[in-house]
Write an enzyme that holds these catalytic residues in place. Structure first.
Site, PDB file in Angstrom:
ATOM      1  CE  LYS A   1      -4.043  -1.903   2.440  1.00  0.00           C
ATOM      2  NZ  LYS A   1      -5.346  -1.626   3.305  1.00  0.00           N
TER       3      LYS A   1
ATOM      4  CG  ASP B   1      -8.359   1.065   3.355  1.00  0.00           C
ATOM      5  OD1 ASP B   1      -9.052   0.168   3.139  1.00  0.00           O
ATOM      6  OD2 ASP B   1      -6.996   1.187   3.153  1.00  0.00           O
TER       7      ASP B   1
END
Ligand code: ATR
Length: 299
Positions: free
Chosen positions: A73, A109
């Site tokens: 990520k 997220d």
């Protein structure tokens, strides 16, 4: 899953290492089928040393978009052409979309967490006082989501205090309206400062497989306070069990997993997935966990 693949089928996927455990193919393919969209979502195991080659390959293959999971990520940020404001601020990307030759990195997220807090806990973030456990990528996404949604204060408690200090220092200027502070993890051991916490969020992997923080005692928390654990396996983590013992409203991370996936799906396809479909598929896949173990415990 879409089994009627043609030369026109759009390719979606996820890169991670490992990736075999990922539930994203299940929920994303379910949404494609439910809406009759001609896409297929594929898991791609990509070892860390192959990340650059994999991104070049996905670009060359013309995939529509892909998710990014652990451990890529943060590493992928420098390999993309454009970053959304959210991804730049968080410093991590979990969703990539191809537009022509260019790859745009986004992060769903933060939005996923906020959606889950609202839907699963009916938690009002504006003006709230939050205690965040952890200082990694998931904590960065949480702090951005919470501060953007108007949290009044966030205390970051981490095993390695320096990392918490760095995280808070990174966000002080971006979120000058929120009071950002750090604390040792010992705050979990019945510290009286828990009285002033409206929401406790675990962003670490502690809880996975039943692992636990040492000596957690949430008794000082106010009866109206909430506990959220990003971990969802087991459904009732030790932290959530302690919340339940104290009759605190609580939820695990299934809702966040579904909501970040819904936001990614919309980013790629421009369509909203059917309401609740991703979450119900996740819960079914997680082994018939009953609603009690996945929803708000004390409602
Ligand atoms: P993610 O992107 O999922 O947040 P990460 O960046 O590796 O993953 O961060 C993991 C976080 O979980 C860190 O805050 C880590 O604490 P340290 O900074 O001290 O490493 C925390 N963490 C992991 N295992 C832990 C454990 N057993 N006890 C307490 N904290 C733990």
């Amino acid at each position: 899953m879409n089994t009627n693949l043609t030369g026109k089928t759009g390719i979606l996927g996820i890169i991670g290492w490992p990736v075999a455990h990922s539930l994203s193919p299940l929920m994303q393919n379910a949404a494609c089928v439910a809406l009759g969209l001609d896409y297929v979502y594929v898991p791609f195991p990509v070892a860390p040393e192959n990340l650059r080659k994999a991104v070049d390959g996905l670009r060359a293959l013309g995939v529509t978009g892909f998710n990014v999971t652990i451990p890529h990520k943060e590493a992928i940020v420098g390999l993309l052409d454009i970053l959304s404001d959210e991804a730049r601020l968080i410093g991590a990307v979990n969703t990539v979309k191809r537009e022509g030759d260019r790859l745009t990195g986004h992060n769903t997220d933060a939005a996923g967490l906020i959606t889950s807090l609202q839907d699963d806990l009916e938690f009002d973030i504006k003006g709230s006082r939050v205690l965040l456990l952890g200082a990694g990528g998931a904590a960065r996404a949480a702090i951005v989501g919470l501060c953007r949604a108007g949290a009044a204060s966030v205390i970051v408690a981490n095993r390695t205090p320096d990392k918490a200090e760095r995280l808070v220092a990174d966000f002080r200027s971006a979120f000058s309206g929120a009071n950002l502070a750090v604390s040792p993890l010992d705050i979990l051991k019945g510290d009286q400062r828990l009285k002033d916490v409206d929401l406790l969020i675990n962003t670490t992997a502690v809880g996975l497989g039943g692992t636990t923080f040492d000596g957690v005692d949430l008794a000082p928390m106010a009866p109206c306070a909430c506990v959220y654990d990003m971990v969802y396996s087991p459904a009732l983590t030790p932290l959530l069990a302690e919340a339940r013992r104290n009759s605190l409203r609580s939820a695990n991370g299934v809702g966040m997993l579904a909501a970040q996936g819904e936001a990614a799906f919309s980013f790629w396809t421009g369509c909203e997935p059917p309401n609740g479909l991703m979450k119900s598929r996740l819960m079914a896949a997680l082994g018939g966990q009953d609603m009690l173990d996945n929803e708000v415990y004390s409602k």
